[in-house]
Structure formats: C-alpha cells, structure tokens
Scaffold this active site. Sequence first.
Site, mmCIF file in Angstrom:
data_model
loop_
_atom_site.group_PDB
_atom_site.id
_atom_site.type_symbol
_atom_site.label_atom_id
_atom_site.label_comp_id
_atom_site.label_asym_id
_atom_site.label_seq_id
_atom_site.Cartn_x
_atom_site.Cartn_y
_atom_site.Cartn_z
ATOM 1 N N VAL A 500 3.001 23.193 44.170
ATOM 2 C CA VAL A 500 2.140 23.333 45.348
ATOM 3 C C VAL A 500 2.585 24.528 46.173
ATOM 4 O O VAL A 500 2.126 24.723 47.288
ATOM 5 C CB VAL A 500 2.179 22.069 46.249
ATOM 6 N N ASP A 501 3.485 25.350 45.648
ATOM 7 C CA ASP A 501 4.069 26.410 46.471
ATOM 8 C C ASP A 501 3.043 27.439 46.922
ATOM 9 O O ASP A 501 3.165 27.996 48.004
ATOM 10 C CB ASP A 501 5.279 27.073 45.806
ATOM 11 N N ASP A 502 1.994 27.680 46.098
ATOM 12 C CA ASP A 502 0.981 28.646 46.516
ATOM 13 C C ASP A 502 0.322 28.192 47.807
ATOM 14 O O ASP A 502 0.147 28.960 48.745
ATOM 15 C CB ASP A 502 -0.103 28.777 45.443
#
Length: 539
Positions: A500-502
């Site tokens: 989910v880093d984006d």
Amino acid sequence: MYGRSVEDPAGFWSDIASEFYWKQKWGQPVYTHNLDIRNGKIDIQWFKGGKTNICYNCLDRNIDAGNGDKVAILWEGNDLGRDATLTYTQLLARVCQLANYLKSIGVGKGDAVIIYLPMLMELPIAMLACARIGAIHSVVFAGFSAESLAQRIVDCKPKIVITCSAVKRGAKTIFLKDIVDDALTQSAQNSVKIDVCLTFENESALQKQMTKWVEGRDIWWQDVVPKYPVTCDVEWVDAEDPLFLLYTSGSTGKPKGVLHTTGGYMVYTATTFKYAFDYKPKDIYWCTADCGWITGHSYVTYGPLLNGATNVVFEGAPNFPDAGRCWDIVDKYKISIFYTAPTLVRSLMREGDEHVTRYSRKSLRVLGSVGEPINPSAWRWFFNVVGDGKCPISDTWWQTETGGFMITPMPGAWPQKPGSATLPFFGVQPVIVDEKGVELEGECSGYLCVKNSWPSAFRTLYGDHERYETTYFSAFPGYYFTGDGCNRDKDGYYWLTGRVDDVINVRYIYTRVLIHPIYLLLLFELYGAYVQWTPHWHS
Ligand code: AMP
C-alpha cells in the site's frame, strides 16, 4: 520467550548474541534507536562497540565446534546428474583463497564488491570472502539487465565485479559475461570505470573460448584464485560496520540501496532460522531463493551457515526437466526443511499432483513460504499434497529492509491458519494504524507498522539517509512503516493484504508538500505573475 523479548530486549538479545564469537564484547547500552522523525535523525544501533566477523561465525566457529567434516553446501546443477558438495572445512578454504585474492588486488574493509553470479557455490563463497575481509558485498540478481547492473555499479562504485561466463537455466543458456561487458561500458560512460572483472568459468554452461574478453580488465577466477593460500586472517569489524548493500526497486525513482550492518543481522538471521524452521543439526535444508534477493542472503547463505546447517544450493529452474524436479531433489538429498515462494507452489499445483506423488518426500518435516501472501488454496495444496498433511508451514512475512523474519509461525508451537503469517517473531512489536496514524486495537484492518527496532533492521539507504527517513519513517511518525496493508483477527493473527506504499506516498506528498502554506503562497504568487504577464506575451 516472546514476553521477555519485548519486556527486556537488551537482555534477551544479549543472551543470544553471547552464543556467537566476538573478538570484543559490545558496549552499553546494547541498543539505541530513534524511530521518531519528530525527535531528529532516524538512527538504529545494536551491539555497538562489539567486534566480530560473520564469516568467522559461519565457518571457523562451526569447524572449531567439531563440524569441519559436516557438509555445508550440497550443490545441484541445472542439468540432471551435475552436483557437488563442500564440507565446512572445504568451504572455508575456498572462501579464504578468494579473500586472499581480493586483498591482493587492494580490496579491503569498507570497499564495495558487486557480485553478479547465478546459484553456483561461488556465489555464497564470494559473499563470505567479502565478509571475511570487511568488504561490503552487493549481489545483483543474475537475471537483471545490463542497465540495472550498470545503475547499481554507478551507485556503489565497486572495486571489482565478480561474475561468470554463462549459466543454464532450464533449457536456456544466458551469457552473463556479455551482460556484464555491456554494463561496464555503460558505467564507464557515467564515469565509473571498473578495473577488475573476475569471471568464473561455469563449465556447466559454456566453454572459456566462447566468452568475449577485455585484456587487462577481465581475469578468469580459475586462473588466479586457486593459487592463493587456504587460510586468511579475519578482519574484525564493528557490529555496526556495513555487511552488505542490496538494491531493491523503489516503486518510484532509482533503486534503493538497503544497507545492513554486521552484528545485529548475524544474531537475528541465525535466531529466526533456528526457531521459524525448528532447525535441528540433522536437518537438510533447501531454500529455493536466489542469493540475488534478501531471502538468499539471510536464508541461503547466512542463517543456515551460522547454525552449522547442511544447505542445498540449486542452480537451475524448478520445473526443469519437468515439474517433478523439486521433489526429485528432496528425495535425492533427503531434505527435511523446504522453503519456497507461493508463486512456485501455485505453478507446480497447476501441473497436477502426479508430479509430486511419484516421489516419496518422506524426509520432509517443515515447509516454508515467503514473498507474498499465500492464498489458502495454495496453502492447502502445499500442506496436503507436498507435505502429506504432516508438515507445518512457516509462512514468513518479512522484507529486504527487515533483514529477517518479522511475522512467522513457529512450527508445531501454535495453531496455523492457511493464509496468515500468524504472530510476531521474538522482539517484534507490530502495530496496525489507520490512515491518520492512530494505533488500532484488537480485530482491525489498516497499515502495518513496527514500533520498536530489532537487531537486523536496515540502518539506511546507501548514500541517501533522507530518502530512508522519508520513505519509511515519515508517513506515520514514531513507527517504521512497512508499506504493507494488514488485517488482524480476533485471535491476534496477522493477515498481510499486499503493498500500500504508493497510496501512502501520495498521501504524504499531498499533505506534507502540496498543502504546505509556503507552497500555497508560491502558487498564489505564480498565478499573479501569470495573470500580469500573459497579455504582454501575447502582444
Ligand atoms: P522484498 O522487498 O522484495 O523483500 O519484498 C517484501 C514484500 O513482500 C513485503 O513487504 C510483502 O509485501 C511481501 N511479502 C513477503 N513475504 C510475505 C508473506 N509471507 N506474506 C505476505 N506478504 C509477503
């Protein structure tokens, strides 16, 4: 043990660290960390002041304990019938010869060495030789392109590149030396000129005379390394001296050089290997990962050898010559611990059970999975068909950045749930936060962070500490943000849901950069200038 590991991390990890060889004991405090960007620079240190050497602990220490004749590496080539073994004593001799050669050409403590090798025995040998003399290895996966290799060479400016002529993967031959030549031309165009390219002649793939050669730069491994002595003094390094750099592709921008240091990484990878696989001295262990990835660093080279294990290194493709190859290898070496990735499990599952069931696999005791969430149907197939319903599966969640397992089952010690990595390893305190960074309790769903440091946490991104702080410690101040989404169920089990880093990076840029008052003012001024000057431009 878990209770003590979080209540008294210093005591817990000191007791374990004492089982290793230290030339000089570490100072006090055992660890220091600042994980909160609001309190200044992010900084993590474990066993500072201690002097040790991870190669010594993998080899000399095990030989001194009476395991010199134990097999360290069982090498299985790509083609059926090609194999070789090295005992701990033989491995040490080979490591020392290469270490002596590296020293002879001026490689020493703190110098970077790029290793672009396939899964030959020479790959762990090269890693250990660097570690023995305090050089920093950076293994580049030998499936990467010339551009990727050049990018990494330009970033870390190694004193030498170690490669081989070619490799066979399945029915295909890949000419690695040609890729390296191309990469070295590209890096020279970016002002990074490499003086030595040590090339192993991989007989299983190609004969010498077919490889292109740059006189004065390229040297055959077999021509020089065997001439050096089989003993080599150890360079004692500080626990916080760098051990290796491993580049991981960032979702944006250039690859990140994840830097791991020596002491904490050594203690943590050895301990996770021992407990998460329930390792016993008679086990034969096989991890299918390539040393070009972190799994190959921590659980092909360092973790198993630190435990004195017998370790399979496999050159080839797991479906060559057919989908039964893995189980053929399992039976051939009587493998008891088999560690792989869900993608391989799923692809073998598609080929049908008969490729598995025609082999006995009765030596198997523990199975492992890493790389992505393992979907319950693949988990069940792995458990029921491969493991005959009797082998627990260690679904190990961790990252290049964490160095070792973070959330993982302990085989046989607690109930498993297909698809869940279960519970945190000793010393790890995971938390799930919501989008505002508020810690959630009990059953919940959100972003996975860690609120403490652990010995093998990465210390920085090579040459870019600011990017380290921004990427991992800014989205949720006070925590290490893993970049993964996660659910926790009513039993406290963790279920990873993917990257989910984006999403978080976009949120970070939006809230911290775009909405910042100074930027708003600047935008306002620019707009004013635009309105004022546009008519003049037109006229
Ligand atoms: P890498 O940076 O290549 O080491 O990849 C780390 C990422 O792989 C993690 O952040 C997860 O997204 C994923 N991953 C690794 N192991 C697992 C696992 N056992 N379960 C779920 N995801 C995993």
